[in-house]
Design a protein around this motif. Structure first.
Motif, PDB file in Angstrom:
ATOM      1  N   LEU A 191       0.805  -1.223   0.000  1.00 42.48           N
ATOM      2  CA  LEU A 191       0.000   0.000   0.000  1.00 42.48           C
ATOM      3  C   LEU A 191       0.840   1.275   0.000  1.00 42.48           C
ATOM      4  CD1 LEU A 191      -2.677  -1.265   2.518  1.00 42.48           C
ATOM      5  CD2 LEU A 191      -2.990  -0.894   0.061  1.00 42.48           C
ATOM      6  N   ASP A 192       1.934   1.270  -0.764  1.00 38.94           N
ATOM      7  CA  ASP A 192       2.761   2.465  -0.903  1.00 38.94           C
ATOM      8  C   ASP A 192       1.922   3.543  -1.590  1.00 38.94           C
ATOM      9  OD1 ASP A 192       4.640   0.713   0.032  1.00 38.94           O
ATOM     10  OD2 ASP A 192       5.812   0.637  -1.809  1.00 38.94           O
ATOM     11  N   ASN A 193       1.981   4.758  -1.093  1.00 38.85           N
ATOM     12  CA  ASN A 193       1.260   5.917  -1.642  1.00 38.85           C
ATOM     13  C   ASN A 193      -0.258   5.804  -1.519  1.00 38.85           C
ATOM     14  OD1 ASN A 193       3.684   7.204  -2.481  1.00 38.85           O
ATOM     15  ND2 ASN A 193       3.758   5.768  -4.182  1.00 38.85           N
ATOM     16  N   TYR A 194      -0.731   5.068  -0.520  1.00 39.05           N
ATOM     17  CA  TYR A 194      -2.169   4.966  -0.253  1.00 39.05           C
ATOM     18  C   TYR A 194      -2.439   5.323   1.196  1.00 39.05           C
ATOM     19  CZ  TYR A 194      -3.046   2.600  -4.678  1.00 39.05           C
ATOM     20  OH  TYR A 194      -3.161   2.313  -6.007  1.00 39.05           O
ATOM     21  N   VAL A 195      -3.668   5.762   1.448  1.00 35.02           N
ATOM     22  CA  VAL A 195      -4.140   5.985   2.818  1.00 35.02           C
ATOM     23  C   VAL A 195      -5.419   5.184   3.012  1.00 35.02           C
ATOM     24  CG1 VAL A 195      -3.120   8.276   3.139  1.00 35.02           C
ATOM     25  CG2 VAL A 195      -5.408   8.084   2.187  1.00 35.02           C
ATOM     26  N   LEU A 196      -5.678   4.851   4.243  1.00 34.19           N
ATOM     27  CA  LEU A 196      -6.886   4.127   4.594  1.00 34.19           C
ATOM     28  C   LEU A 196      -8.066   5.097   4.563  1.00 34.19           C
ATOM     29  CD1 LEU A 196      -8.057   1.429   5.648  1.00 34.19           C
ATOM     30  CD2 LEU A 196      -7.439   2.188   7.942  1.00 34.19           C
ATOM     31  N   ASN A 197      -9.054   4.800   3.749  1.00 36.90           N
ATOM     32  CA  ASN A 197     -10.202   5.689   3.585  1.00 36.90           C
ATOM     33  C   ASN A 197     -10.911   5.970   4.910  1.00 36.90           C
ATOM     34  OD1 ASN A 197     -12.361   7.141   2.248  1.00 36.90           O
ATOM     35  ND2 ASN A 197     -13.582   5.313   2.596  1.00 36.90           N
ATOM     36  N   ILE A 198     -11.094   4.950   5.728  1.00 33.00           N
ATOM     37  CA  ILE A 198     -11.804   5.123   7.003  1.00 33.00           C
ATOM     38  C   ILE A 198     -11.063   6.114   7.897  1.00 33.00           C
ATOM     39  CG2 ILE A 198     -12.559   3.945   9.110  1.00 33.00           C
ATOM     40  CD1 ILE A 198     -12.802   1.385   7.401  1.00 33.00           C
ATOM     41  N   GLU A 199      -9.741   5.989   7.938  1.00 32.62           N
ATOM     42  CA  GLU A 199      -8.932   6.882   8.772  1.00 32.62           C
ATOM     43  C   GLU A 199      -8.997   8.320   8.255  1.00 32.62           C
ATOM     44  OE1 GLU A 199      -4.435   7.044  10.631  1.00 32.62           O
ATOM     45  OE2 GLU A 199      -4.715   6.151   8.650  1.00 32.62           O
ATOM     46  N   LEU A 200      -8.856   8.504   6.937  1.00 34.15           N
ATOM     47  CA  LEU A 200      -8.895   9.843   6.363  1.00 34.15           C
ATOM     48  C   LEU A 200     -10.259  10.503   6.575  1.00 34.15           C
ATOM     49  CD1 LEU A 200      -7.494  12.086   4.738  1.00 34.15           C
ATOM     50  CD2 LEU A 200      -8.354  10.982   2.666  1.00 34.15           C
ATOM     51  N   SER A 201     -11.319   9.762   6.345  1.00 36.58           N
ATOM     52  CA  SER A 201     -12.657  10.348   6.509  1.00 36.58           C
ATOM     53  C   SER A 201     -12.923  10.724   7.966  1.00 36.58           C
ATOM     54  CB  SER A 201     -13.737   9.403   5.982  1.00 36.58           C
ATOM     55  OG  SER A 201     -13.728   8.180   6.661  1.00 36.58           O
ATOM     56  N   LYS A 202     -12.373   9.958   8.898  1.00 33.37           N
ATOM     57  CA  LYS A 202     -12.531  10.281  10.321  1.00 33.37           C
ATOM     58  C   LYS A 202     -11.782  11.573  10.654  1.00 33.37           C
ATOM     59  CE  LYS A 202     -12.442   7.966  14.756  1.00 33.37           C
ATOM     60  NZ  LYS A 202     -12.097   6.720  15.463  1.00 33.37           N
ATOM     61  N   ILE A 203     -10.563  11.726  10.121  1.00 35.21           N
ATOM     62  CA  ILE A 203      -9.766  12.938  10.344  1.00 35.21           C
ATOM     63  C   ILE A 203     -10.468  14.152   9.735  1.00 35.21           C
ATOM     64  CG2 ILE A 203      -7.612  14.100   9.683  1.00 35.21           C
ATOM     65  CD1 ILE A 203      -6.254  11.312   9.966  1.00 35.21           C
ATOM     66  N   LEU A 204     -11.043  13.972   8.539  1.00 31.23           N
ATOM     67  CA  LEU A 204     -11.722  15.078   7.854  1.00 31.23           C
ATOM     68  C   LEU A 204     -13.104  15.363   8.436  1.00 31.23           C
ATOM     69  CD1 LEU A 204     -10.856  14.179   4.143  1.00 31.23           C
ATOM     70  CD2 LEU A 204      -9.846  15.996   5.537  1.00 31.23           C
ATOM     71  N   GLY A 205     -13.661  14.411   9.183  1.00 31.01           N
ATOM     72  CA  GLY A 205     -14.993  14.583   9.759  1.00 31.01           C
ATOM     73  C   GLY A 205     -16.088  14.473   8.717  1.00 31.01           C
ATOM     74  N   ILE A 206     -15.887  13.590   7.737  1.00 29.35           N
ATOM     75  CA  ILE A 206     -16.870  13.401   6.671  1.00 29.35           C
ATOM     76  C   ILE A 206     -17.275  11.929   6.602  1.00 29.35           C
ATOM     77  CG2 ILE A 206     -16.043  15.354   5.300  1.00 29.35           C
ATOM     78  CD1 ILE A 206     -14.486  13.386   3.550  1.00 29.35           C
ATOM     79  N   SER A 207     -18.256  11.642   5.812  1.00 27.44           N
ATOM     80  CA  SER A 207     -18.716  10.272   5.617  1.00 27.44           C
ATOM     81  C   SER A 207     -17.625   9.431   4.954  1.00 27.44           C
ATOM     82  CB  SER A 207     -19.969  10.271   4.737  1.00 27.44           C
ATOM     83  OG  SER A 207     -20.254   8.968   4.281  1.00 27.44           O
TER      84      SER A 207
END
Length: 158
Positions: free
Chosen positions: A12-28
């Motif tokens: 997973l080089d150059n990827y982020v976990l969608n669940i983690e990013l959405s939690k940080i951004l405060g979005i769905s």
């Protein structure tokens, strides 16, 4: 927007976990589906989605650095399918000796294994296909390449 499936040994080089990013951004966690030109991937048979960092909209890129770096990691489920290892070996309470030699990262409910470090620690090239099983099932040494992981488990490669 499409979600591409990746093979079980794709790191997973150059990827982020969608669940983690959405939690940080405060979005769905489904918001990425409406982003223009975002590249999303997931492992075959998994529901966990990863987003390519370079394809995330500019207005959200400033918070990507807060996400865990996933370079070299694969999802634990994918690691088990790739190597043939039973998932019970990736649970600390089971006292598996293999658990102790793996670099395991837990991000929320998602467990990841550092496949790159595993290859590096064993001195193997990343192009090798690997499998883990009991040593008693391996053929004699010159016929089958293997590395002993503990007193019962071996890693085969080709």
């Amino acid at each position: 927007m499409t979600i591409n499936k990746i093979s079980h040994n794709t790191m997973l080089d150059n990827y982020v976990l969608n669940i983690e990013l959405s939690k940080i951004l405060g979005i769905s966690s489904n918001a990425y589906r409406f982003w223009k030109s975002v590249k999303a991937v997931k492992y075959d048979g998994s529901r966990v989605v990863y987003l390519e960092i370079n394809s995330i909209p500019k207005k959200h890129k400033d918070l990507v650095y807060k996400c865990k770096k996933l370079d070299g990691y694969v999802q634990a489920q994918a690691f088990c399918k790739y190597t043939g290892l039973a998932p019970s070996h990736l649970t600390k309470s089971n006292n598996s000796k293999i658990y102790k030699i793996l670099d395991i990262l837990q991000v929320g409910t998602v467990k990841l294994v550092n496949l790159k470090k595993f290859y590096d620690d064993l001195g193997l090239d990343y192009n090798y296909q690997i499998y883990i099983e009991k040593c008693k099932y391996f053929g004699p040494s010159p016929l089958e390449k293997k590395i002993k992981l503990d007193d019962r488990m071996c890693l085969g490669y080709y």
